[in-house]
Design an enzyme around this catalytic site. Structure first.
Site, PDB file in Angstrom:
ATOM      1  N   CYS A 118     -45.164  32.900   8.383  1.00  0.00           N
ATOM      2  CA  CYS A 118     -45.899  31.642   8.471  1.00  0.00           C
ATOM      3  C   CYS A 118     -47.368  31.911   8.143  1.00  0.00           C
ATOM      4  O   CYS A 118     -47.984  32.842   8.691  1.00  0.00           O
ATOM      5  CB  CYS A 118     -45.761  31.072   9.875  1.00  0.00           C
ATOM      6  SG  CYS A 118     -46.698  29.556  10.150  1.00  0.00           S
ATOM      7  N   ASP A 171     -31.992  14.490   2.300  1.00  0.00           N
ATOM      8  CA  ASP A 171     -32.693  14.488   1.017  1.00  0.00           C
ATOM      9  C   ASP A 171     -34.053  13.795   1.039  1.00  0.00           C
ATOM     10  O   ASP A 171     -34.759  13.766   0.042  1.00  0.00           O
ATOM     11  CB  ASP A 171     -31.822  13.855  -0.060  1.00  0.00           C
ATOM     12  CG  ASP A 171     -31.388  12.433   0.271  1.00  0.00           C
ATOM     13  OD1 ASP A 171     -31.903  11.853   1.248  1.00  0.00           O
ATOM     14  OD2 ASP A 171     -30.525  11.916  -0.456  1.00  0.00           O
ATOM     15  N   HIS A 185     -30.059  15.823  10.870  1.00  0.00           N
ATOM     16  CA  HIS A 185     -29.713  17.168  10.403  1.00  0.00           C
ATOM     17  C   HIS A 185     -30.885  17.854   9.702  1.00  0.00           C
ATOM     18  O   HIS A 185     -30.688  18.804   8.952  1.00  0.00           O
ATOM     19  CB  HIS A 185     -28.503  17.115   9.466  1.00  0.00           C
ATOM     20  CG  HIS A 185     -27.294  16.541  10.121  1.00  0.00           C
ATOM     21  ND1 HIS A 185     -26.609  17.209  11.113  1.00  0.00           N
ATOM     22  CD2 HIS A 185     -26.664  15.356   9.958  1.00  0.00           C
ATOM     23  CE1 HIS A 185     -25.608  16.462  11.516  1.00  0.00           C
ATOM     24  NE2 HIS A 185     -25.616  15.328  10.842  1.00  0.00           N
TER      25      HIS A 185
END
EC number: 2.3.1.286
Length: 86
Positions: A80, A7, A22
């Protein structure tokens, strides 16, 4: 600091040397060139490129930040803006 949180809380709290094991749910990384983008900017581009798709229905967000996409072949995936890759 090493964290499993995705987060961004440690960075927002002021930590400068953070390893996010992660990844992070607030950033997207181009797999071709490594450019980092804010997740919201990619989500905005995805919505712009797919006006016919109800993204709230087509993409289900899991608690761990993964997503399940109903019909990925029916969606235009943003490339991209730096290298043109994905």
């Amino acid at each position: 600091m090493v964290t499993q949180n995705v987060d961004g809380l440690h960075r927002r709290a002021g930590s400068t040397h953070v390893v996010e094991l992660h990844g992070a749910s607030d950033r997207v990384v181009c797999l071709s060139c490594g450019q980092v983008f804010a997740r919201q900017s990619v989500a905005d581009r995805l919505a712009e490129l797919n006006p016919q798709v109800d993204l709230d229905v087509a993409i289900r967000l899991a608690p761990d930040g993964d997503v399940a996409v109903e019909d990925v072949d029916a969606m235009v995936i943003p490339s991209c803006t730096v290298c043109g890759g994905s």
